[in-house]
Structures are given as C-alpha cells and as structure tokens.
Design an enzyme around this catalytic site. Structure first.
Site, short mmCIF file in Angstrom:
data_model
loop_
_atom_site.label_atom_id
_atom_site.label_comp_id
_atom_site.label_asym_id
_atom_site.label_seq_id
_atom_site.Cartn_x
_atom_site.Cartn_y
_atom_site.Cartn_z
N SER A 147 1.29 -0.42 5.22
CA SER A 147 0.24 -0.94 4.38
C SER A 147 0.40 -2.45 4.18
O SER A 147 0.43 -3.21 5.15
CB SER A 147 0.21 -0.18 3.05
N GLU A 242 -7.60 8.12 7.13
CA GLU A 242 -7.38 7.06 6.15
C GLU A 242 -8.41 5.94 6.25
O GLU A 242 -8.92 5.62 7.34
CB GLU A 242 -5.97 6.50 6.22
N HIS A 272 -2.83 7.98 4.55
CA HIS A 272 -2.21 6.67 4.46
C HIS A 272 -0.70 6.77 4.27
O HIS A 272 -0.22 7.44 3.36
CB HIS A 272 -2.83 5.90 3.29
#
Length: 300
Positions: A147, A242, A272
């Site tokens: 991320s 995601e 995710h």
C-alpha cells in the site's frame, strides 16, 4: 475442494473477521484497529526479532532460523501513511524473510497527520543509510512495501537514483498505492467489494499526508508518474478484489514502458494487502513464496 473454492472460503473468513467491528473513527482508533487485525495470527515462535535505532528512525530486525544475515529485506508497512506499524505487519515481514532466507528490517516511519510529507521519505532514507553503514551491500538489499509502503519503496529508489547512489537489488510491492490523484478506474469498479479501501477513505488519508500546496500528481507523491528508466527489477502483487487494482496495473505498464524488468501478479479474489494474513490464507503464503523466488532470482 478446488484451489479456487479454498481461496474463496478462506477469504470469506477473513472478510468476516474484518467486518466483526465497525469501521473505526479517528486516527488513534484506526491505528489500534489495524494493529488488532494485523496481529490476529501471531508471529511464529522460531522468529528472533529485536528493536534497533536506524539513525533518526526506529526499526526492528527479524530473522528466521537458517537465514542469511548478510542479505536484508528492508520493509515499509502500509496504512495510508497514517496508520500501520511494525506490530501490524510483523507476521507478514517475518514470514517474507523466512521464505526469502534473509534478515528483515521493518521501519517505524513517522505517520501523518502529525508528520506529513516528506517525513516518511526522510525516514526511509535514514533506514537505507543505516544499512549501508552496517556494511550491507546495496545488491544484497531488497525493498518491500504494501500500500503506502509500496509508494515509499518506489520513492526511495527514485531518491537514490537521483543522488547517483547504488540501487537495491529489487523492489517487491504488494497492493501499492501509487496514484494519490485517485484517477484509477478500479476505485469505482471495485468499491462495493473491497472491504478495506474506498475512495472517500483514500481522500482523507491523502489530505492528511500531502501538504495543501503540493500537486498530488507530483511523482514524489504519486510514483506512478515517475521516470522508471534505470530502476531495478520490480514485482507487483495485487488482488483482483481491491480498489487499488488500477494503481498496480498502470504501474506495471509504466515500468515496462521504461524497459525495466517488471512482473505483475493479479491474485483472484484477494483483497488489499492479503499477505498480511498469510497464516490464515493459503494464497497469502503462496504470494510470499512467489515474492521470495523473485527476490532470490535477482539477488546474487
């Protein structure tokens, strides 16, 4: 049961766990919740880890039995630059190191909104400089991040390259958040099925992290728009379920257009940063095996 059926069963259980409490409000509550769900499965008993000061930033060494201490996975956790911690990602980082057969260094970089950009970038460079001072060769360092941590890993490579310094062997990115302008089509397409990431949430994170005067399309903020010429090999892993899927697929295209070795893996049904929960997800464990194979294929 087929592999696809098993994956669906396991991801349904994870979704249930994530939905077991209301979405938290406020930075302290969000941080506590991510630490809670990230530690749902504990670290394996045979992992040795210790805190370390890496110049201006704190970190944590970890090593599994039989791993090579001369090779290091430098890992930046996710959490939108506002949450996430060494604790929330400890299981992911330590099992990644086990599979790759090397030490790991996880970094406790500063978080927004208390510390907006560029604090995180300064901390990433401090961690890199610490490893170099320890005598670790750049060719024996792999960068990793999920991320926002994937964003930070790319930005560190760019900063090293612009300074004319040796680059790491490779970068491994899980569900990277690469475009803070939020122009990816999957933000809308996957909105209803992503249990973690939503456009409004990303906007809140970006507003906390990016100074108001900065253009979010600046490559320092959104590395999707970097010049990738000369970058080391990159592995991108992303789930099909995601909202940041487009951030990953467009990144792979941009890196490939620069003639850089890039490998894109889209994992069906995964959400995710799913390797965080590798203890309960076979596809999380498989993703770490694949990442280890990639790292070892380029690190000599």
């Amino acid at each position: 049961m087929t592999a696809d059926e098993q994956a669906l069963k396991e991801i349904a259980s994870l979704r249930e766990m994530l939905a077991s409490a209301p979405r938290p409000v406020g930075w302290d509550n969000r941080r506590a919740r991510l630490d809670e769900v990230g530690t749902f499965w504990p670290v394996a008993d045979d992992i040795a880890y210790e805190s370390v000061e890496c110049g201006a930033v704190s970190g944590e060494w970890s090593i599994a039995p039989g791993s090579d201490p001369a090779k290091v996975l430098l890992y930046f956790h996710g959490g939108g630059y506002c949450s996430g911690s060494i604790k929330s990602h400890r299981r992911l980082v330590t099992e990644a190191g086990r599979n790759a057969g090397m030490r790991t260094l996880a970094i406790d970089y500063r978080r927004a909104p208390e510390h907006p950009f560029p604090a995180q970038h300064e901390d990433a460079l401090s961690a890199w400089s610490f490893l170099i001072r320890q005598g670790i060769e750049p060719k024996h360092i792999a960068l990793g991040g999920d991320s926002a941590g994937g964003n930070l890993a790319l930005s560190l490579v760019n900063r090293l390259q612009e300074a004319g310094k040796p680059l790491p062997a490779c970068a491994w990115l899980v569900s990277p958040w690469t475009d803070l302008t939020m122009s990816g089509s999957s933000l809308a397409v996957k909105e209803a099925i992503d249990p973690i990431i939503h456009a409004a949430y990303l906007e809140e994170l970006a507003s906390a992290y990016v100074p108001a005067a900065m253009d979010r399309s600046d490559p320092l903020i959104s590395p999707l728009f970097l010049n990738f010429n000369g970058f080391p090999p990159i592995l991108i892993q992303v789930g099909s379920a995601e909202a940041l899927l487009s951030d990953a697929t467009r990144l792979a295209e941009a890196v490939g257009m620069a003639d850089v070795d890039v490998r894109l893996e889209v994992w069906p049904h995964m959400i995710h940063a799913w390797p965080v929960w590798n203890a309960g997800l076979e596809d999380g464990r498989k993703a770490l095996v694949s990442a280890a194979a990639f790292i070892n294929s380029v690190m000599r």
